[in-house]
Design a protein around this motif. Structure first.
Motif, PDB file in Angstrom:
ATOM      1  N   HIS A   1       0.825  -1.216   0.000  1.00 20.19           N
ATOM      2  CA  HIS A   1       0.000   0.000   0.000  1.00 20.19           C
ATOM      3  C   HIS A   1       0.857   1.264   0.000  1.00 20.19           C
ATOM      4  N   PHE A   2       1.998   1.228   0.690  1.00 12.55           N
ATOM      5  CA  PHE A   2       2.881   2.393   0.704  1.00 12.55           C
ATOM      6  C   PHE A   2       3.400   2.665  -0.698  1.00 12.55           C
ATOM      7  N   LYS A   3       3.836   1.609  -1.369  1.00  6.76           N
ATOM      8  CA  LYS A   3       4.369   1.776  -2.721  1.00  6.76           C
ATOM      9  C   LYS A   3       3.278   2.222  -3.694  1.00  6.76           C
ATOM     10  N   ALA A   4       2.063   1.728  -3.515  1.00  5.14           N
ATOM     11  CA  ALA A   4       0.955   2.144  -4.375  1.00  5.14           C
ATOM     12  C   ALA A   4       0.628   3.622  -4.179  1.00  5.14           C
ATOM     13  N   ALA A   5       0.761   4.103  -2.947  1.00  8.41           N
ATOM     14  CA  ALA A   5       0.417   5.496  -2.650  1.00  8.41           C
ATOM     15  C   ALA A   5       1.535   6.471  -3.005  1.00  8.41           C
ATOM     16  N   THR A   6       2.795   6.048  -2.869  1.00 10.16           N
ATOM     17  CA  THR A   6       3.914   6.986  -3.035  1.00 10.16           C
ATOM     18  C   THR A   6       4.820   6.660  -4.217  1.00 10.16           C
ATOM     19  N   ALA A   7       4.638   5.514  -4.821  1.00  4.23           N
ATOM     20  CA  ALA A   7       5.480   5.023  -5.921  1.00  4.23           C
ATOM     21  C   ALA A   7       6.913   4.755  -5.474  1.00  4.23           C
ATOM     22  N   MET A   8       7.119   4.569  -4.179  1.00  6.43           N
ATOM     23  CA  MET A   8       8.442   4.209  -3.663  1.00  6.43           C
ATOM     24  C   MET A   8       8.289   3.461  -2.344  1.00  6.43           C
ATOM     25  N   SER A   9       9.360   2.826  -1.920  1.00  7.08           N
ATOM     26  CA  SER A   9       9.346   2.120  -0.641  1.00  7.08           C
ATOM     27  C   SER A   9       9.498   3.138   0.493  1.00  7.08           C
ATOM     28  N   PRO A  10       9.208   2.743   1.735  1.00  6.45           N
ATOM     29  CA  PRO A  10       9.390   3.674   2.856  1.00  6.45           C
ATOM     30  C   PRO A  10      10.833   4.178   2.974  1.00  6.45           C
ATOM     31  N   ILE A  11      11.796   3.319   2.728  1.00  5.97           N
ATOM     32  CA  ILE A  11      13.205   3.724   2.811  1.00  5.97           C
ATOM     33  C   ILE A  11      13.538   4.715   1.702  1.00  5.97           C
TER      34      ILE A  11
END
Length: 144
Positions: free
Chosen positions: A66-76
């Motif tokens: 979900h993070f990658k879907a929302a931001t197009a990147m990983s949390p790191i």
């Protein structure tokens, strides 16, 4: 009354579902928004993705997806981008100390910071800051 009409039409439109989902306090995007807010507030600290997933009330796998879907990147990657943007700002505001800026934004290694900065912005930190400052001075001269 006009604002209510606009909101109603937006919610009834083709993107209405996404807007309702964003506004929902228990929706996935809201949970990711909590995690991104935490990262923005603590960008210069090491992050534990497991703790972020818990903050978002998700499993690690679900959080990553979900993070990658929302931001197009990983949390790191998101944290790294925030660090580099803040470093660029600091280099312009306080010219002269790339190593100090690296440590200020949370890097443990000045050489790693320099490599990542160069990869992101195309020039080493000192040269990029000098270029940006020169561009700002040129723009200021044109305005005067």
């Amino acid at each position: 009354m006009l604002e209510r009409e606009i909101a109603f039409r937006l919610l009834q439109g083709p993107q209405g579902g996404k807007l309702r989902h964003l506004a929902s306090s228990d929706g996935r995007l809201s949970q990711i928004r909590r995690a991104t807010a935490w990262i923005r507030g603590h960008y210069n600290e090491p992050i534990d993705v497991t703790e972020l997933a818990a903050l978002a009330n998700m499993s690690n796998a679900s959080f990553h997806r979900h993070f990658k879907a929302a931001t197009a990147m990983s949390p790191i990657q998101y944290q790294k981008q925030l660090r580099l943007l803040e470093a660029r700002h600091l280099l312009i505001a306080q010219p002269g100390g790339a190593a100090q800026v690296a440590f200020t934004v949370g890097y443990e290694s000045a050489s790693q910071f320099s490599r990542e900065y160069s990869r992101q912005f195309g020039l080493p930190p000192g040269r990029d800051a000098a270029r940006l400052l020169a561009m700002g001075e040129a723009v200021a001269l044109q305005v005067d």
